[in-house]
Enzyme design. Sequence first.
Site, short mmCIF file in Angstrom:
data_model
loop_
_atom_site.label_atom_id
_atom_site.label_comp_id
_atom_site.label_asym_id
_atom_site.label_seq_id
_atom_site.Cartn_x
_atom_site.Cartn_y
_atom_site.Cartn_z
N HIS A 14 83.69 26.22 31.58
CA HIS A 14 84.45 26.17 32.83
C HIS A 14 84.26 27.40 33.70
CE1 HIS A 14 85.85 22.28 32.91
NE2 HIS A 14 87.06 22.39 32.40
N ASP A 69 96.56 28.91 34.89
CA ASP A 69 97.10 27.77 35.63
C ASP A 69 96.64 26.43 35.04
OD1 ASP A 69 98.15 29.62 37.26
OD2 ASP A 69 96.71 29.35 38.90
N GLU A 100 103.69 33.21 41.51
CA GLU A 100 102.35 33.20 42.10
C GLU A 100 102.50 33.02 43.61
OE1 GLU A 100 99.22 30.82 40.46
OE2 GLU A 100 99.50 31.57 38.43
P1 FAD Z 1 83.25 29.26 29.08
O1 FAD Z 1 83.06 29.04 30.52
O2 FAD Z 1 82.64 28.28 28.16
O3 FAD Z 1 82.78 30.71 28.67
C1 FAD Z 1 83.05 31.82 29.49
C2 FAD Z 1 82.34 33.07 28.94
O4 FAD Z 1 82.95 33.45 27.72
C3 FAD Z 1 80.87 32.85 28.62
O5 FAD Z 1 80.18 34.04 28.84
C4 FAD Z 1 80.89 32.50 27.15
O6 FAD Z 1 79.66 32.81 26.54
C5 FAD Z 1 82.04 33.35 26.64
N1 FAD Z 1 82.77 32.73 25.55
C6 FAD Z 1 83.22 31.46 25.45
N2 FAD Z 1 83.87 31.30 24.28
C7 FAD Z 1 83.83 32.49 23.65
C8 FAD Z 1 84.33 32.96 22.41
N3 FAD Z 1 84.99 32.17 21.59
N4 FAD Z 1 84.11 34.26 22.08
C9 FAD Z 1 83.44 35.09 22.91
N5 FAD Z 1 82.95 34.69 24.09
C10 FAD Z 1 83.14 33.41 24.46
N6 FAD Z 1 91.26 31.88 34.59
C11 FAD Z 1 92.39 32.59 34.59
O7 FAD Z 1 92.43 33.71 34.10
N7 FAD Z 1 93.54 32.08 35.15
C12 FAD Z 1 93.60 30.83 35.66
O8 FAD Z 1 94.65 30.41 36.13
C13 FAD Z 1 92.41 30.05 35.65
N8 FAD Z 1 92.41 28.79 36.14
C14 FAD Z 1 91.26 28.06 36.09
C15 FAD Z 1 91.28 26.75 36.58
C16 FAD Z 1 90.13 25.97 36.53
C17 FAD Z 1 90.18 24.56 37.06
C18 FAD Z 1 88.93 26.51 36.00
C19 FAD Z 1 87.68 25.69 35.96
C20 FAD Z 1 88.90 27.81 35.53
C21 FAD Z 1 90.06 28.59 35.57
N9 FAD Z 1 90.07 29.90 35.09
C22 FAD Z 1 91.24 30.63 35.10
C23 FAD Z 1 88.84 30.55 34.65
C24 FAD Z 1 88.65 30.50 33.14
O9 FAD Z 1 89.49 31.45 32.54
C25 FAD Z 1 87.21 30.84 32.83
O10 FAD Z 1 86.40 29.84 33.35
C26 FAD Z 1 86.96 31.06 31.38
O11 FAD Z 1 85.62 31.33 31.24
C27 FAD Z 1 87.42 29.98 30.43
O12 FAD Z 1 86.63 28.84 30.42
P2 FAD Z 1 85.96 28.28 29.07
O13 FAD Z 1 86.91 28.32 27.94
O14 FAD Z 1 85.37 27.00 29.44
O15 FAD Z 1 84.84 29.38 28.78
#
Ligand code: FAD
Length: 525
Positions: free
Chosen positions: A97, A163, A277
């Site tokens: 994400h 969020d 917020e």
């Molecule tokens: P990924 O996108 O899969 O990974 C993100 C990064 O972390 C990559 O570099 C990956 O290699 C690394 N990673 C993933 N898993 C691990 C692990 N287990 N250990 C070490 N590294 C890892 N963020 C906020 O802080 N507040 C919000 O309110 C918020 N709202 C959001 C709303 C939406 C609709 C979206 C799409 C994103 C939002 N985000 C928010 C952002 C979100 O925190 C980041 O996208 C974050 O990367 C989490 O997504 P993911 O779990 O899919 O991680």
Amino acid sequence: RFVALALLTSFISVVAGQLRPLPAAGLPGDLFNLGIASRLRTDGNATARASTDFGQMVTAAPEAVFHPRTPADIAALIRFSASSPAPFPVAPRGQGHSWRGQSLAPGGVVVDMRSMGRGRRGARINVSAAGAEPYVDAGGEQLWIDVLRATLRHGLAPRVWTDYLRLTVGGTLSNAGIGGQAFRHGPQIANVHELDVVTGTGEMVTCSRDKNSDLFFAALGGLGQFGVITRARIMLETAPKRVRWVRLAYTDVVTFTKDQEFLISDRAREVGFNYVEGQVQLNRSFAEGPKSTPFFSATDLNRLAKLALRKGSAAIYYIEGAMYYNEDDPESVDQKMEALLDNLSFEPGFVFTKDVTFVQFLDRVLEEERVLRSAGVWEVPHPWLNLFVPRSRILDFDNGVFKGLLRDANPAGIILMYPMNKDKWDDRMTAMTPTDDEDVFYAVSLLWSALSVDEVVKLERENESVMNLCDKAGIKWKQYLPHHTSQDGWQQHFGAKWGKITELKAKYDPQAILSPGQKIFPSRA
Ligand code: FAD
């Protein structure tokens, strides 16, 4: 006959792929002789799914996708790469994400973290409810919505939320995890007791503030650079049953920010909101944007549009606040809310209230996702920009960006703007906040959806202009969920922490194989 044979061969290789995949040209052949090889997939279906992310701004295919069942599987993969004469990149992927390719591993292996919990719902979420300080041990691959459901069975919940809850524990802890509760408790990374991490050498390490603390602080906000988080021990508090959820409209940014800062101050802590917020709605979006939203009815938006017109304001600002309560005490929440609103200077009569369950409140973006999906604007490019802006410059930012650059713009998407207390962040962690001495900074999120290629280009240009404007005005901003295209950019981002970060990288991921999509360290792989 050749075609039939080719089809048969590819069928067999896909079926056999579950057992032992066809080796990928870009990876060492020996990898496919390891015990974990049956968890690798090299077929086009698997690699295509791991080739882009929520942002759809970057595409790059891995050679393989790995489906671990245990942290030891991840350790075996990383150990193999790190000790190989030809190391290859490895990127853990939560939900993918992010929006700038951060979870991609071009030419390497994407680790599909979700496979650790797949089909075994809650199997890697263990709540410890007995002691004075309850906590949950959650696998790094778990979704926050599942952590919520599991902890609520014990009447408990984590204290700080993003969020959106369809994000993974490891993914948000690798950034910071911010939301409306962060002003009280800090970001999610400040609410963790302990981590299990598989480092870039394939070692499995348990770390905390007292044990292997350098890895603990490095991994929190560490952008996946120092190890894969496979378990986090997260603080819990008693969960409320219900939430009184309000939006208060402002036409004047000075009053808006003054009230927001009051609401996150110690003065308001006892009597105030549990969540604060804010949003900015640009004027043109009233005429050209959606006619209703999951929060506002068409009548509400009409009233707000008229308010903006009457006041001649470039935007409407909303404070979004939430007060937690339990069913047995509804009157006291009425009184508390009334007393609190008496202290605020929103536009008279412009209070919009909802009364919802705790889960409905925390999972509120799911409803927005449904609306956007059905309108076909969820799976589109997202050139998002998130900035942290020091409190002393937020009015300059507003003036330059919302009343200047974006005054006549109407991009699809939303704008968030809310303050946080810096003393709730732990500077030993890798996550960055603005570096000056101010005790409050604002998160400003420009969450755009691009509906055409031209729009991607336009919005990217606008994002650049926002950052240039800040630079010219001497605003000391930091990016949240950062993206920099050069190592200079990263050096500037980390400032005085850069030296320490390169040392920790050399110690925990000497071959620079982890999360290459962040583009912080040139991969030696
Ligand atoms: P990924 O996108 O899969 O990974 C993100 C990064 O972390 C990559 O570099 C990956 O290699 C690394 N990673 C993933 N898993 C691990 C692990 N287990 N250990 C070490 N590294 C890892 N963020 C906020 O802080 N507040 C919000 O309110 C918020 N709202 C959001 C709303 C939406 C609709 C979206 C799409 C994103 C939002 N985000 C928010 C952002 C979100 O925190 C980041 O996208 C974050 O990367 C989490 O997504 P993911 O779990 O899919 O991680």
